[in-house]
Scaffold this active site. Structure first.
Site, mmCIF file in Angstrom:
data_model
loop_
_atom_site.group_PDB
_atom_site.id
_atom_site.type_symbol
_atom_site.label_atom_id
_atom_site.label_comp_id
_atom_site.label_asym_id
_atom_site.label_seq_id
_atom_site.Cartn_x
_atom_site.Cartn_y
_atom_site.Cartn_z
ATOM 1 N N GLU A 122 25.585 -3.202 3.305
ATOM 2 C CA GLU A 122 27.522 -3.729 3.768
ATOM 3 C C GLU A 122 27.806 -4.841 3.283
ATOM 4 O OE1 GLU A 122 25.667 -0.132 6.224
ATOM 5 O OE2 GLU A 122 25.187 -1.785 6.037
ATOM 6 N N CYS B 278 24.752 0.499 10.845
ATOM 7 C CA CYS B 278 23.942 0.128 12.436
ATOM 8 C C CYS B 278 25.788 0.436 13.187
ATOM 9 C CB CYS B 278 23.082 -0.998 12.031
ATOM 10 S SG CYS B 278 24.243 -2.335 11.675
ATOM 11 N N ALA C 171 -10.069 4.824 -6.620
ATOM 12 C CA ALA C 171 -9.924 5.345 -7.402
ATOM 13 C C ALA C 171 -11.593 5.851 -8.182
ATOM 14 C CB ALA C 171 -10.434 3.735 -7.857
ATOM 15 N N THR D 8 -16.704 7.404 -5.920
ATOM 16 C CA THR D 8 -16.070 5.969 -6.353
ATOM 17 C C THR D 8 -16.799 4.002 -6.392
ATOM 18 O OG1 THR D 8 -16.046 5.637 -3.770
ATOM 19 C CG2 THR D 8 -14.655 6.998 -5.102
ATOM 20 N N ASP E 57 -17.749 -5.124 -1.843
ATOM 21 C CA ASP E 57 -16.893 -5.997 -2.564
ATOM 22 C C ASP E 57 -15.907 -7.665 -2.488
ATOM 23 O OD1 ASP E 57 -17.406 -4.085 -4.353
ATOM 24 O OD2 ASP E 57 -15.260 -2.434 -2.998
ATOM 25 N N ARG F 244 -1.302 -9.580 -6.566
ATOM 26 C CA ARG F 244 -1.185 -11.205 -7.442
ATOM 27 C C ARG F 244 -0.203 -10.217 -8.385
ATOM 28 N NH1 ARG F 244 -6.245 -10.097 -4.838
ATOM 29 N NH2 ARG F 244 -7.088 -8.837 -6.632
ATOM 30 N N GLY G 248 -13.955 2.535 1.935
ATOM 31 C CA GLY G 248 -14.780 2.616 2.125
ATOM 32 C C GLY G 248 -15.249 4.710 1.998
ATOM 33 N N ARG H 237 -16.854 6.297 4.265
ATOM 34 C CA ARG H 237 -16.885 6.550 5.589
ATOM 35 C C ARG H 237 -14.966 6.507 6.104
ATOM 36 N NH1 ARG H 237 -22.182 4.480 8.264
ATOM 37 N NH2 ARG H 237 -21.099 2.627 7.845
#
Length: 365
Positions: free
Chosen positions: A56, A82, A161, A168, A207, A214, A299, A301
């Site tokens: 604002e 606010c 992924a 995976t 990994d 990035r 991972g 687990r």
């Protein structure tokens, strides 16, 4: 309350402006504001980062026109102005002093310090106030802020992924790369909007990720959080590069703690009855630190543990058009079911093709 098509258009613009702060406003919400008089925009702005002027104030300072004021204008704001002094003065007071005639708000501020008081102050000053325009869109934009203000914990997205058969990584832990570069770039955008990226010691060992943003341009890096019950993170782990790392452990070890702190890590002890990290307690701790959104990249687990303990709010799944096989690692370490009635149902809220892969976003029904 009914709104005109013109109202919708200006609020849509305010939301567009708010999204410019997607990567930078934490711990504050993303907010946009458009000032309109006689059907024309005379000023607009968005909140860029904590400590800088709110949307604002930016819009008021950007006023153009014959008299250079906002007198008689309508302010379209994506979040209730606010009403308290924080790092900046109350926006409700600024709008009153500017002489605006009407304020249209997308949603009420869930912050207990505001929670309707900003709109009440505007109305008491004789300003017409309307709320609820594009509220769902505004809430989605600040879903983590809403979560922290109402539940005391951040909104956690669990990113996975996987192959089409739900794997995976290979059984030996190799997972780079299942998905393609477009999907990985897209995932970095989700990292960038998150206040923290969370992983477990297993992923650190397998990994050695950096967990930094990035692939997209951003002015800040999220906090990196490692769940490591026994403080087994190697002092030379890539995740420790550059500091800004929180390690959640269940028990202390003087020598290991000293080595990790020497690399700039902060250690917090949150043991549960089983000698592991109390995950729900960690979520509350992150909430106390002003963390709105967390992206978990872990991972099998830890994924399963986060799900079992009710920490996951949303799944962000990238699936690649490949098959890996039964021996590979799955997405979630969950107990075997004997009846489908025990399955957890999901609502798919988005499906998208990203390069050669698919992206699915889902929330629990």
């Amino acid at each position: 309350m009914s709104f005109s098509a013109v109202d919708h258009g200006f609020m849509a613009r305010a939301l567009q402006l708010a999204r410019r702060g997607l990567y930078s406003t934490t711990p504050n919400p993303r907010v946009g504001c458009v000032m309109v008089r006689d059907g024309s925009v005379i000023g607009e702005g968005w909140h860029e980062q904590a400590g800088l002027p709110h949307a604002e104030a930016v819009a008021l300072n950007a006023i153009v026109g014959a008299d250079g004021t906002a007198k008689g204008a309508t302010a379209y704001v994506t979040l209730e102005p606010c009403s308290h002094f924080g790092r900046t003065p109350p926006c409700a007071d600024a709008l009153i002093e500017a002489g605006v005639a009407r304020v249209v708000v997308a949603m009420q501020d869930p912050n207990p310090l505001v929670a309707g008081q900003g709109m009440a102050r505007l109305a008491a000053a004789g300003i017409e106030v309307a709320s609820g325009l594009l509220e769902a869109e505004a809430r989605e934009l600040n879903i983590g802020f809403v979560s922290r203000m109402t539940r005391g914990r951040p909104w956690l997205r669990l990113k996975v992924a996987a192959s089409l058969d739900g794997k995976t990584a290979l059984n030996n832990g190799v997972s780079q790369w299942i998905t393609g570069p477009d999907a990985r770039r897209d995932a970095h955008a989700w990292r960038a909007r998150s206040c923290a990226v969370l992983t477990g010691i297993g992923t650190v060992r397998d990994d050695n990720p950096r967990l930094t943003v990035r692939e997209v341009q951003t002015t800040r890096q999220p906090l990196r959080v490692v769940i490591d019950s026994r403080l087994e993170t190697p002092p030379d782990a890539a995740v420790l590069e550059g500091g800004h790392v929180l390690i959640a452990a269940a028990r202390d070890d003087a020598a290991r703690s000293a080595a990790l702190r020497a690399r700039g890590a902060e250690i917090v002890l949150l043991p549960n009855a089983e000698g592991k990290v109390e995950l729900a307690g960690l979520m509350q701790e992150l909430g106390r630190r002003g963390i709105n959104e967390v992206l978990a990249e872990a991972g099998t687990r830890l994924n399963g543990s986060l799900l079992r303990e009710g920490c996951v709010d949303e799944l962000l799944i990238y699936q690649a058009p490949m098959l890996i096989g039964d021996a590979a690692r799955g997405m979630f370490g969950l107990a075997e079911l004997s009846d489908l009635a025990g399955a957890r149902r999901l609502n798919i809220i988005e499906r998208r093709v990203v390069g050669a892969d698919f992206r699915i976003r889902a929330r629990f029904a």
